[in-house]
Motif scaffolding. Structure first.
Motif, PDB file in Angstrom:
ATOM      1  N   GLU A 198      12.260  11.570   6.513  1.00  0.00           N
ATOM      2  CA  GLU A 198      12.568  11.995   8.188  1.00  0.00           C
ATOM      3  C   GLU A 198      10.737  11.879   8.547  1.00  0.00           C
ATOM      4  N   GLY A 199       9.987  11.357   9.118  1.00  0.00           N
ATOM      5  CA  GLY A 199       8.308  11.869   9.261  1.00  0.00           C
ATOM      6  C   GLY A 199       8.105  11.428  10.804  1.00  0.00           C
ATOM      7  N   ASP A 200       6.777  12.086  11.425  1.00  0.00           N
ATOM      8  CA  ASP A 200       6.417  11.425  12.634  1.00  0.00           C
ATOM      9  C   ASP A 200       5.812  10.519  12.432  1.00  0.00           C
ATOM     10  N   TRP A 201       6.298   8.764  11.812  1.00  0.00           N
ATOM     11  CA  TRP A 201       5.320   7.597  12.261  1.00  0.00           C
ATOM     12  C   TRP A 201       5.686   6.683  13.390  1.00  0.00           C
ATOM     13  N   SER A 202       5.072   6.252  12.926  1.00  0.00           N
ATOM     14  CA  SER A 202       4.788   4.478  13.775  1.00  0.00           C
ATOM     15  C   SER A 202       5.423   3.055  12.450  1.00  0.00           C
ATOM     16  N   LYS A 203       4.647   3.715  11.545  1.00  0.00           N
ATOM     17  CA  LYS A 203       4.926   2.874  10.521  1.00  0.00           C
ATOM     18  C   LYS A 203       6.228   2.730   9.431  1.00  0.00           C
ATOM     19  N   ARG A 220       1.101  -1.062   0.243  1.00  0.00           N
ATOM     20  CA  ARG A 220       0.112   0.417   0.060  1.00  0.00           C
ATOM     21  C   ARG A 220       0.992   1.330  -0.357  1.00  0.00           C
ATOM     22  N   TRP A 221      -0.039   2.118  -0.524  1.00  0.00           N
ATOM     23  CA  TRP A 221       1.012   4.097  -0.387  1.00  0.00           C
ATOM     24  C   TRP A 221       0.018   4.948   0.566  1.00  0.00           C
ATOM     25  N   GLN A 222       1.354   6.128   1.009  1.00  0.00           N
ATOM     26  CA  GLN A 222       0.360   7.063   1.545  1.00  0.00           C
ATOM     27  C   GLN A 222       1.113   7.920   1.243  1.00  0.00           C
ATOM     28  N   ILE A 223       0.655   9.394   0.979  1.00  0.00           N
ATOM     29  CA  ILE A 223       1.249  10.145   0.927  1.00  0.00           C
ATOM     30  C   ILE A 223       1.512  11.535   2.159  1.00  0.00           C
ATOM     31  N   ALA A 224       2.470  12.253   1.967  1.00  0.00           N
ATOM     32  CA  ALA A 224       3.026  12.686   2.889  1.00  0.00           C
ATOM     33  C   ALA A 224       3.696  14.122   2.687  1.00  0.00           C
ATOM     34  N   TYR A 225       3.715  14.756   3.239  1.00  0.00           N
ATOM     35  CA  TYR A 225       4.060  16.344   3.016  1.00  0.00           C
ATOM     36  C   TYR A 225       4.820  17.468   3.823  1.00  0.00           C
ATOM     37  N   ARG A 226       5.439  18.310   3.449  1.00  0.00           N
ATOM     38  CA  ARG A 226       6.296  18.951   3.949  1.00  0.00           C
ATOM     39  C   ARG A 226       5.939  20.725   3.531  1.00  0.00           C
ATOM     40  N   MET A 227       6.211  21.376   4.503  1.00  0.00           N
ATOM     41  CA  MET A 227       5.695  22.939   4.542  1.00  0.00           C
ATOM     42  C   MET A 227       7.289  24.133   4.980  1.00  0.00           C
ATOM     43  N   PRO A 228       7.476  24.803   5.213  1.00  0.00           N
ATOM     44  CA  PRO A 228       8.359  25.592   5.070  1.00  0.00           C
ATOM     45  C   PRO A 228       8.198  25.963   6.511  1.00  0.00           C
ATOM     46  N   GLY A 229       9.077  25.704   8.001  1.00  0.00           N
ATOM     47  CA  GLY A 229       9.391  25.866   9.124  1.00  0.00           C
ATOM     48  C   GLY A 229       9.039  24.302   9.622  1.00  0.00           C
ATOM     49  N   MET A 230       8.868  23.233   8.535  1.00  0.00           N
ATOM     50  CA  MET A 230       8.685  21.650   9.443  1.00  0.00           C
ATOM     51  C   MET A 230       9.389  21.073   9.251  1.00  0.00           C
ATOM     52  N   GLU A 231      10.412  20.428   9.724  1.00  0.00           N
ATOM     53  CA  GLU A 231      11.693  20.176   9.460  1.00  0.00           C
ATOM     54  C   GLU A 231      11.531  18.610   8.926  1.00  0.00           C
ATOM     55  N   LYS A 232       9.974  17.914   9.564  1.00  0.00           N
ATOM     56  CA  LYS A 232      10.001  16.401   9.127  1.00  0.00           C
ATOM     57  C   LYS A 232       8.791  16.161   8.376  1.00  0.00           C
ATOM     58  N   TYR A 233       8.549  15.207   7.735  1.00  0.00           N
ATOM     59  CA  TYR A 233       7.588  15.130   6.853  1.00  0.00           C
ATOM     60  C   TYR A 233       5.839  14.489   7.369  1.00  0.00           C
ATOM     61  N   LYS A 234       4.814  15.083   7.246  1.00  0.00           N
ATOM     62  CA  LYS A 234       3.552  14.316   7.550  1.00  0.00           C
ATOM     63  C   LYS A 234       3.294  14.054   7.052  1.00  0.00           C
ATOM     64  N   LEU A 235       2.129  12.598   7.366  1.00  0.00           N
ATOM     65  CA  LEU A 235       1.671  11.754   6.226  1.00  0.00           C
ATOM     66  C   LEU A 235      -0.030  12.314   6.656  1.00  0.00           C
ATOM     67  N   ILE A 236      -0.582  12.888   5.231  1.00  0.00           N
ATOM     68  CA  ILE A 236      -1.887  12.599   4.898  1.00  0.00           C
ATOM     69  C   ILE A 236      -2.562  11.054   5.093  1.00  0.00           C
ATOM     70  N   PRO A 237      -4.140  11.238   5.811  1.00  0.00           N
ATOM     71  CA  PRO A 237      -4.933   9.940   6.048  1.00  0.00           C
ATOM     72  C   PRO A 237      -4.755   9.109   4.579  1.00  0.00           C
TER      73      PRO A 237
END
Length: 288
Positions: free
Chosen positions: A239-244, A9-26
């Motif tokens: 790098e991201g805040d996730w446990s997967k 399976r796949w999941q998308i992650a994004y990053r904006m200015p000021g974000m050190e790590k990527y964040k997952l989109i559900p």
């Protein structure tokens, strides 16, 4: 845990200015999302992606969501056809949204125009027909327009990267054969324009589908194409805040300051196994 119940399976992650790590989109509860493309339109940032549906015979449709108030809205369907759709290469032209999605099963490379947001699309141009083309990507170079497309060899990840010059009336020149190396050939996102540098994003499939991404600087285009590899990344580099545990990556895109990627993981699902078994039975019965 039986292997037949394990699915990629796949999941998308994004990053904006000021974000050190990527964040997952559900992901939506009825599928997963991959091949992210972003576009800024009418003051909003939209994300388009392939949505792989767990229960249908076609599997792939094109969905979208919108970035609002620091988060992405829920996924909705934008384009649904009687064949698999993916790699929704969206772009703006004369304040209109166009898209060139992958239509591998249809055997065409087609451009659609969005007549009415979010799901009223009209076919406006057929660039290629009668071939198994994947991940078609546009390039603008020295005021000329070009098309990269990956032509599959049979039903494998192997194939050849072709480059066409787009001429008047949606006509294409004869192609240049760019590469048959599966570690760098297949496109993995839009062309990146950074100052005087033009960078092509491609997929590394040598270690399996979605093994990594390659960034190469384009040095010349026509009549002789040349590029220089500058960087490779894998899922472990993100790098991201996730446990997967993510084991693959194959698309990168950027619009404005928003960066998006897709990440591969495995999941255990008896429900998905039974659904695919039912679908195979339906298809087999059609030919008996």
């Amino acid at each position: 845990m039986k292997k037949k119940y394990i699915f990629n399976r796949w999941q998308i992650a994004y990053r904006m200015p000021g974000m050190e790590k990527y964040k997952l989109i559900p992901n939506p509860p009825w599928g997963w999302a991959a091949d992210p493309f972003v576009i800024e339109y009418d003051g909003q940032m939209y994300l388009f992606a392939e949505l792989f549906l767990y229960k249908t015979e076609r599997n792939g449709v094109i969905g979208y969501c919108c970035y609002k108030d620091g988060r992405f809205t829920d996924w909705k369907v934008s384009m649904d056809r009687h064949w698999h759709l993916s790699y929704p290469n969206v772009f703006l032209y004369d304040d209109n949204i166009y898209m060139c999605p992958e239509s591998y099963q249809l055997g065409e490379v087609v451009i659609y125009k969005l007549l009415n947001f979010p799901d009223k699309w009209e076919k406006v141009c057929t660039l290629l027909q009668n071939g198994k083309y994947a991940d078609s990507t546009f390039l603008k170079y020295n005021n000329e327009n070009y098309l990269f497309t990956y032509k599959h060899a049979l039903n494998t990840t192997e194939g050849v990267l072709l480059l066409y010059k787009i001429e008047e009336g949606c006509k294409l020149s004869d192609p240049q054969i760019i590469s048959e190396d599966i570690s760098i050939a297949r496109p993995g996102g839009k062309i990146i324009y950074e100052g005087d540098k033009i960078i092509r994003v491609s997929q590394d499939s040598k270690g399996g589908y979605g093994s990594g991404l390659v960034f190469s600087e384009i040095k010349s285009v026509w009549p002789q194409y040349e590029e220089k590899e500058i960087r490779r990344i894998s899922a472990s580099d993100i790098e991201g805040d996730w446990s997967k545990k993510f084991i693959g990556i194959h698309t990168y895109n950027k619009a404005g300051m928003l960066e998006v990627i897709d990440l591969k993981y495995t999941a255990f699902s008896i429900h998905e196994y039974l659904s695919q078994k039912r679908i195979r039975k339906v298809f087999l019965n059609k030919f008996r």
